[in-house]
Design an enzyme around this catalytic site. Structure first.
Site, PDB file in Angstrom:
ATOM      1  N   GLU A 424       0.905  -1.255   0.008  1.00 27.31           N
ATOM      2  CA  GLU A 424       0.070  -0.003  -0.107  1.00 27.31           C
ATOM      3  C   GLU A 424       1.000   1.262   0.086  1.00 27.31           C
ATOM      4  O   GLU A 424       1.702   1.263   0.999  1.00 27.31           O
ATOM      5  CB  GLU A 424      -0.828   0.097   1.472  1.00 27.31           C
ATOM      6  CG  GLU A 424      -1.635   1.227   1.612  1.00 27.31           C
ATOM      7  CD  GLU A 424      -2.164   1.268   3.185  1.00 27.31           C
ATOM      8  OE1 GLU A 424      -2.138   0.225   3.711  1.00 27.31           O
ATOM      9  OE2 GLU A 424      -3.002   2.102   3.413  1.00 27.31           O
ATOM     10  N   ASP A 497      -0.794  -1.080   5.917  1.00 29.53           N
ATOM     11  CA  ASP A 497      -0.729  -0.590   7.070  1.00 29.53           C
ATOM     12  C   ASP A 497      -1.604  -1.170   8.208  1.00 29.53           C
ATOM     13  O   ASP A 497      -2.534  -1.621   7.685  1.00 29.53           O
ATOM     14  CB  ASP A 497      -1.007   0.994   7.348  1.00 29.53           C
ATOM     15  CG  ASP A 497       0.097   1.813   6.490  1.00 29.53           C
ATOM     16  OD1 ASP A 497       1.231   1.340   6.386  1.00 29.53           O
ATOM     17  OD2 ASP A 497      -0.497   2.976   6.092  1.00 29.53           O
ATOM     18  N   ASP A 499      -3.915  -0.220  10.024  1.00 30.92           N
ATOM     19  CA  ASP A 499      -5.006   0.614  10.458  1.00 30.92           C
ATOM     20  C   ASP A 499      -6.336   0.315   9.703  1.00 30.92           C
ATOM     21  O   ASP A 499      -6.296  -0.633   8.838  1.00 30.92           O
ATOM     22  CB  ASP A 499      -4.393   2.077  10.363  1.00 30.92           C
ATOM     23  CG  ASP A 499      -4.092   2.414   9.001  1.00 30.92           C
ATOM     24  OD1 ASP A 499      -4.530   1.640   7.904  1.00 30.92           O
ATOM     25  OD2 ASP A 499      -3.584   3.623   8.683  1.00 30.92           O
ATOM     26  N   ASP A 501      -7.610   1.851   7.573  1.00 30.96           N
ATOM     27  CA  ASP A 501      -7.444   2.204   5.844  1.00 30.96           C
ATOM     28  C   ASP A 501      -6.749   0.827   5.325  1.00 30.96           C
ATOM     29  O   ASP A 501      -7.323   0.300   4.259  1.00 30.96           O
ATOM     30  CB  ASP A 501      -6.695   3.291   5.475  1.00 30.96           C
ATOM     31  CG  ASP A 501      -7.326   4.447   5.367  1.00 30.96           C
ATOM     32  OD1 ASP A 501      -8.681   4.333   5.281  1.00 30.96           O
ATOM     33  OD2 ASP A 501      -6.908   5.594   5.051  1.00 30.96           O
TER      34      ASP A 501
END
Ligand code: 28F
Length: 634
Positions: A424, A497, A499, A501
């Site tokens: 990403e 990541d 998180d 997202d």
């Protein structure tokens, strides 16, 4: 029904064999295998209900890690067996005491499961069976893999009937596993859909969660549930009939999505790999729609026809067959494929005749579905042409130019060892390029959010740049032409990541792989990287924590002055750190993406990708684990 005969119990093998090679009996000793224990016990309770005894099954996940299953059937017989042991002792300690399900005149259910309760006992630290029967409450207890701790004895009186089994899986066999409320309740819900009169309850004592399922409308409710988050084109179509002793019950409904989702069951046991009944169903609907289109002059040319795939676009269906034992035939390694030849012709003719009748009676629905099928035909022909062009070298240079800018290829060309990281963001991509072992690791940075796999059609997907790049880099085709054997990589690793997202991008990619490169998942080649959440420095020593628990442990182990960094993204790590924590095969952990249950994955995918916002939000918060079953350390 013949009277059951306690002498019919076959004594085949001791429980020792089960403990020596658990995988032979329950598939594996990971989380999935441990859940298999629950299915074994639950299936016995379901059999009792199928036979018309009882209507309520309860599953409790207890705080101590044990599970209790209870039914209100007749209760396991409590008389003495000729061996001098009580019948329950025989049933729960002697392998294949499943004479129960055949010679004993006890109608067979699936014929798929039924390695039986003794296997569960063999793999349990503790097991207790309480039986309500003949006005008595009787109890028998086992420990350490099936040793009798306390023989069958009367512990009370009651007019109720039923069986309660409580077991604690042996921690020496199932390491670091715990029961999942979600997994168990999803399976129990499926049972409730298939058995109209049944009520199931699942209770998680530790997390204080509880669900109860009961469906008066059976398969209709099942299909409504499958399509809950999709836009449907008509009311659920439901038909059933019996031919040649085979009972067929089918519910189907089209949505405006591009995917087909067909689930099938035989005697209430899922046939994950389909088989003759699915083939018959598919042929039946294809014929019915083609007939209708022809008779109503809906084709542009005289020799127009719709392919099966056109007719199945957007279709959700559940097929449930009841087949007598003497006709049952299963195939494949996991016996998840129906082989019974009669099931094909019976399902085909019931489907064809019922659907033909339905379409004639419901012109509007017929035209809506056919309009969609015709559009699918046009789109698929266009896609086929595009693929042919690609194969013939047209547009090839464009694709290669595209790739060369983004992909950092591996030096080796060995598909048996090469790894492809889908990363990403560009900055993380930079770290990954710097940190990797270039001999066998390739990096493909992905910009922006990947296209939504649920709503996009195959056509849209092929136009998306990120997706196109993935397809060409993996090099094994896409959709029906995908073949995992052609993959340029042994592992495709999604690295995002840690998180929300990142989780979202993971799910988008998983959706895409699930829909269009499912073979890659089935071949066990799709993974998710696990970057650390924290770095802890104590003096000169540096540690990484992948969970909050690990961080707390590190804090305990390193009292005194420490500095802790929380990683918000991959980009915060320098190349060496990224290598050490996430990419180095010797130190990293990967999660192998494992879709063992297409229907549930399908459901989760549509919850997440469909039009409705609320379920999606809940899902992201609760289920970052998604379809990843085992923690696979590579
Ligand atoms: C919580 C799990 O296992 N329920 C079961 C029965 C009922 C009978 C049975 C089971 C008899 C001779 C084997 C009762 N009455 N729930 C369960 N309910 N097993 S398991 O019979 C076992 C056979 O050998 C039962 C008359 N026939 C059968």
């Amino acid at each position: 029904m013949a009277k059951y005969d306690e002498t019919s119990i076959k004594i085949l093998e001791g429980l020792e064999a089960v403990r020596k090679r658990p995988g032979m009996y329950i598939g594996s000793t990971d989380k999935r295998g441990m859940h298999h224990l629950v299915w074994e016990i639950v299936d016995n309770a379901i059999d009792e209900v199928i036979n018309g005894y009882g209507n309520h099954i309860k599953v409790i996940i207890n705080k101590d890690g044990s599970v209790t299953v209870a039914d209100n059937g007749r209760g396991v017989p409590i008389g003495m067996h000729e061996s001098g042991k009580s019948t329950p002792e025989v049933i729960y300690t002697i392998l294949h005491a499943g004479g129960k399900f055949s010679e004993a005149g006890y109608k067979v259910s699936g014929g798929l499961h039924g390695v039986g309760a003794s296997v569960v006992n063999a793999l349990s630290k503790e097991m207790q069976v309480v039986i309500y029967r003949d006005g008595l409450i009787s109890s028998i207890e086992f420990c350490d893999g099936g040793k009798v701790k306390s023989p069958l004895k009367t512990v009370g009186k009651s007019n109720k009937t039923g069986t309660i089994v409580k077991f604690l899986p042996d921690p020496e066999i199932f390491k670091n596993c715990n029961f999942s409320f979600t997994t168990i309740s999803e399976r129990m819900q499926e049972n409730a859909f298939l058995q109209k009169n049944l009520t199931v309850e699942v209770i998680d004592e530790a997390d204080k969660k509880e669900v109860k399922y009961h469906y008066d409308n059976g398969l209709i409710s099942f299909v409504e549930y499958m399509n809950e988050d999709k836009e449907t084109l008509h009311k659920v179509i439901n038909f059933s009939n019996v031919k040649s002793k085979i009972e067929v019950d089918i519910a189907m409904q089209y949505t405006n999505s591009y995917n087909e989702s067909i689930l099938s069951f035989v005697n209430n046991v899922k046939t994950s790999d389909g088989g003759t009944h699915e083939v018959g169903f598919k042929t039946g609907i294809t014929k019915a729609f083609n007939d209708y289109a022809k008779n109503n002059n809906l084709f542009k040319s005289k020799d127009g026809t719709l392919d099966g795939a056109d007719v199945r676009e957007g279709l959700s269906a559940v097929i449930s067959l009841k087949i007598p034992e003497e006709l049952l035939q299963f195939e494949g390694q996991t016996k998840g494929k129906l082989g019974t030849p009669e099931a094909r012709s019976v399902t085909e003719s019931i489907t064809y005749e019922s659907l033909k009748f339905f379409l004639e009676e419901n012109k509007e629905v017929a035209l809506t579905i056919l309009d969609k099928a015709m559009k699918s035909k046009v789109a698929r022909e266009a896609a086929r042409k595009a693929r042919e062009d690609a194969r013939n070298g047209k547009n090839k240079s464009k694709i290669e130019k595209n790739l060369s800018g983004k992909l950092a290829p591996a030096q080796s060309k060995n598909p048996k060892i090469n790894e492809l990281f889908l990363v990403e963001g560009n900055s993380a991509g930079g770290s990954a390029k710097g940190g990797r072992d270039r001999k066998f690791q390739a990096i493909l940075p992905l910009r922006g959010k990947v296209i939504n796999g649920e709503k996009a059609s195959m056509d849209d997907l092929m136009k998306n740049e990120e997706i196109n790049t993935i397809i060409h880099t993996v090099g094994a085709g896409v959709g029906q032409s995908f073949d995992a054997a052609d993959s340029n990589y042994d592992k495709v690793i999604i690295m995002t990541d840690a998180d929300v997202d990142g989780a979202h991008i993971q799910v988008l990619l998983l959706t895409f792989f699930y829909r269009y490169m499912r073979g890659l998942i089935e071949a066990g080649k799709l993974y998710i990287a696990m970057p650390p959440l924290y770095k802890l420095e104590a003096g000169k020593k540096r540690f990484y924590a992948y969970t909050d628990e690990e961080l707390n442990e590190l804090k305990r182990e390193n009292p005194g002055k420490v500095s802790i960094q929380r990683y918000k993204g991959l980009g915060e790590m320098n190349p060496e750190q990224l290598w050490e924590t996430t990419m180095n095969p010797d130190t990293r952990s990967l999660i192998r993406v494992n879709i063992n249950d297409a229907s549930l994955a399908e459901k989760r995918v549509s919850v997440l990708m469909g039009d409705k916002v609320e379920p999606r939000k809940d899902w992201i918060n609760e289920n970052v684990e998604f379809t990843m079953e085992d923690d696979y350390r590579a």
